[in-house]
Design a protein around this motif. Structure first.
Motif, PDB file in Angstrom:
ATOM      1  N   UNK A  21       1.797   3.662  -4.217  1.00 51.19           N
ATOM      2  CA  UNK A  21       0.527   3.147  -3.688  1.00 51.19           C
ATOM      3  C   UNK A  21       0.097   1.829  -4.327  1.00 51.19           C
ATOM      4  N   UNK A  22       0.243   1.722  -5.651  1.00 49.62           N
ATOM      5  CA  UNK A  22      -0.149   0.487  -6.332  1.00 49.62           C
ATOM      6  C   UNK A  22       0.724  -0.680  -5.883  1.00 49.62           C
ATOM      7  N   UNK A  23       2.000  -0.407  -5.642  1.00 45.91           N
ATOM      8  CA  UNK A  23       2.905  -1.462  -5.179  1.00 45.91           C
ATOM      9  C   UNK A  23       2.474  -1.974  -3.808  1.00 45.91           C
ATOM     10  N   UNK A  24       2.130  -1.046  -2.915  1.00 47.86           N
ATOM     11  CA  UNK A  24       1.703  -1.461  -1.579  1.00 47.86           C
ATOM     12  C   UNK A  24       0.380  -2.204  -1.645  1.00 47.86           C
ATOM     13  N   UNK A  25      -0.544  -1.705  -2.458  1.00 47.10           N
ATOM     14  CA  UNK A  25      -1.835  -2.390  -2.591  1.00 47.10           C
ATOM     15  C   UNK A  25      -1.633  -3.801  -3.129  1.00 47.10           C
ATOM     16  N   UNK A  26      -0.762  -3.966  -4.109  1.00 47.48           N
ATOM     17  CA  UNK A  26      -0.492  -5.303  -4.646  1.00 47.48           C
ATOM     18  C   UNK A  26       0.082  -6.215  -3.571  1.00 47.48           C
ATOM     19  N   UNK A  27       0.927  -5.665  -2.702  1.00 46.65           N
ATOM     20  CA  UNK A  27       1.506  -6.487  -1.639  1.00 46.65           C
ATOM     21  C   UNK A  27       0.445  -6.904  -0.621  1.00 46.65           C
ATOM     22  N   UNK A  42       7.426  -5.224  -4.762  1.00 46.35           N
ATOM     23  CA  UNK A  42       6.050  -5.722  -4.684  1.00 46.35           C
ATOM     24  C   UNK A  42       5.794  -6.783  -5.746  1.00 46.35           C
ATOM     25  N   UNK A  43       6.312  -6.557  -6.954  1.00 44.90           N
ATOM     26  CA  UNK A  43       6.118  -7.553  -8.008  1.00 44.90           C
ATOM     27  C   UNK A  43       6.849  -8.847  -7.676  1.00 44.90           C
ATOM     28  N   UNK A  44       8.040  -8.713  -7.080  1.00 43.91           N
ATOM     29  CA  UNK A  44       8.775  -9.897  -6.671  1.00 43.91           C
ATOM     30  C   UNK A  44       8.051 -10.679  -5.591  1.00 43.91           C
ATOM     31  N   UNK A  45       7.465  -9.966  -4.598  1.00 48.34           N
ATOM     32  CA  UNK A  45       6.709 -10.654  -3.547  1.00 48.34           C
ATOM     33  C   UNK A  45       5.511 -11.399  -4.142  1.00 48.34           C
ATOM     34  N   UNK A  85      13.333 -13.564  -7.986  1.00 41.61           N
ATOM     35  CA  UNK A  85      14.734 -13.272  -7.694  1.00 41.61           C
ATOM     36  C   UNK A  85      15.255 -12.162  -8.601  1.00 41.61           C
ATOM     37  N   UNK A  86      14.912 -12.218  -9.877  1.00 41.20           N
ATOM     38  CA  UNK A  86      15.353 -11.175 -10.807  1.00 41.20           C
ATOM     39  C   UNK A  86      14.834  -9.805 -10.371  1.00 41.20           C
ATOM     40  N   UNK A  87      13.580  -9.739  -9.950  1.00 41.97           N
ATOM     41  CA  UNK A  87      13.016  -8.470  -9.483  1.00 41.97           C
ATOM     42  C   UNK A  87      13.739  -7.967  -8.237  1.00 41.97           C
ATOM     43  N   UNK A  88      14.008  -8.865  -7.285  1.00 40.95           N
ATOM     44  CA  UNK A  88      14.650  -8.446  -6.040  1.00 40.95           C
ATOM     45  C   UNK A  88      16.075  -7.947  -6.291  1.00 40.95           C
ATOM     46  N   UNK A 117      14.627  -4.229   2.397  1.00 33.82           N
ATOM     47  CA  UNK A 117      15.350  -5.475   2.669  1.00 33.82           C
ATOM     48  C   UNK A 117      15.452  -6.376   1.442  1.00 33.82           C
ATOM     49  N   UNK A 118      16.064  -5.888   0.383  1.00 24.68           N
ATOM     50  CA  UNK A 118      16.113  -6.664  -0.853  1.00 24.68           C
ATOM     51  C   UNK A 118      16.959  -7.934  -0.674  1.00 24.68           C
ATOM     52  N   UNK A 119      17.919  -7.899   0.234  1.00 24.55           N
ATOM     53  CA  UNK A 119      18.767  -9.081   0.429  1.00 24.55           C
ATOM     54  C   UNK A 119      17.959 -10.257   0.992  1.00 24.55           C
ATOM     55  N   UNK A 120      17.112  -9.975   1.983  1.00 22.16           N
ATOM     56  CA  UNK A 120      16.320 -11.072   2.530  1.00 22.16           C
ATOM     57  C   UNK A 120      15.241 -11.503   1.544  1.00 22.16           C
ATOM     58  N   UNK A 121      14.712 -10.574   0.757  1.00 20.91           N
ATOM     59  CA  UNK A 121      13.774 -10.959  -0.297  1.00 20.91           C
ATOM     60  C   UNK A 121      14.449 -11.926  -1.264  1.00 20.91           C
ATOM     61  N   UNK A 122      15.648 -11.539  -1.711  1.00 21.82           N
ATOM     62  CA  UNK A 122      16.383 -12.384  -2.655  1.00 21.82           C
ATOM     63  C   UNK A 122      16.749 -13.720  -2.014  1.00 21.82           C
TER      64      UNK A 122
END
Length: 301
Positions: free
Chosen positions: A94-100, A135-138, A150-153, A172-177
């Motif tokens: 939930x916290x990850x989604x809220x952060x996003x 979420x942290x990477x975004x 990039x490190x997070x993804x 979709x970690x590949x497109x995030x990265x």
């Protein structure tokens, strides 16, 4: 005797219901996913099952985020955070989604606080760690820290691979990265990851395809980009993802402007701005029309 008396009930477990709702989201039906999650979340709340309530609330917030209903997504994710059980396998979701959601709204300090509160210990390996890292990477990408993003993804992708068929196996970690690599000026590496996303087993649903196509356009020659972005827009319309569609239209408008088609560029940018504004995506609005300039100002550009 009733011949059905000893027939075992059809499975209706928490994991099954969560998987079905997630599959609807991945298949490009966020509205159906949101509605299903709302029913399951209410049922869990009545039963006092806080962990399940939080998980269905988090997934519903993700669906609302895709729909561009950012205010409702923030409310749903906030309720899920309050219901979450600390230390549970999905407790950080939930916290990850809220952060996003907060990142999409441009409220970066609040997003950072959510991520800091939910930050795992170095040895933590809960099932939701890949989702937290995404979420942290975004967030880091939004605040112009592409190297850290990039490190997070990449770490998220590694953990997702190890989990196999875990709850976030198709993130979709590949497109995030790839997006982070584009920010770092490494388009060739980005193109490789995008190709994997589009052709591999992870190429599921119009939303992921649309995002991957939008990013692929950034690796192509300018003359080829409008066709790729048009395909991306078609996929994202099918997926009902309004924020990503607005990004795609913004990219298309900027590309048309660079190619010298100012009239078409202005029309597309107007559509992108209105769509982003309707979602409440403040940073995206500012990117399309800096300083929240009214869309009418496009006429003079």
């Amino acid at each position: 005797m009733d011949r059905h008396a000893h027939t075992p009930p059809r499975p209706d477990t928490f994991a099954t219901r969560l998987r079905v709702a997630h599959a609807l989201l991945m298949a490009g039906d966020p509205r159906a996913a949101a509605d299903r999650c709302a029913r399951s979340r209410t049922r869990a709340a009545r039963a006092g099952a806080r962990g399940r309530q939080a998980a269905f609330g988090a997934l519903r917030a993700e669906a609302l985020l895709c729909l561009g209903e950012l205010a409702a997504a923030e409310q749903e994710a906030g309720a899920a955070v309050r219901a979450a059980v600390p230390g549970a396998s999905l407790g950080r979701w939930p916290a990850a989604v809220l952060a996003e959601v907060l990142t999409e709204l441009g409220r970066h300090e609040e997003a950072d606080r959510q991520l800091c509160r939910a930050a795992p210990e170095a040895s933590t390996r809960t099932a939701d760690l890949p989702r937290y890292l995404r979420a942290r990477g975004r967030h880091r990408l939004a605040v112009r820290r592409p190297g850290a993003a990039l490190a997070d993804f990449l770490r998220s992708g590694e953990l997702t691979y190890r989990q196999g068929n875990g709850p976030f196996a198709r993130m979709p970690w590949r497109t995030d990265a790839a997006e982070a690599l584009l920010h770092l000026g490494r388009p060739d590496e980005a193109a490789e990851l995008i190709a994997e996303q589009l052709t591999g087993a992870t190429a599921v649903g119009p939303r992921h395809r649309g995002i991957a196509l939008r990013l692929r356009a950034a690796t192509e020659e300018p003359a080829r980009r409008p066709a790729t972005l048009a395909l991306a827009a078609d996929e994202l319309r099918a997926a009902g993802d309004r924020p990503e569609l607005a990004r795609t239209l913004a990219d298309l408008g900027e590309t048309l402007h660079a190619l010298g088609d100012g009239l078409a560029a202005r029309a597309v940018l107007r559509r992108a701005w209105h769509l982003a504004a309707d979602c409440g995506a403040v940073p995206l609005c500012d990117r399309i029309l800096p300083h929240s300039t009214p869309p009418a100002a496009l006429a003079s550009r």
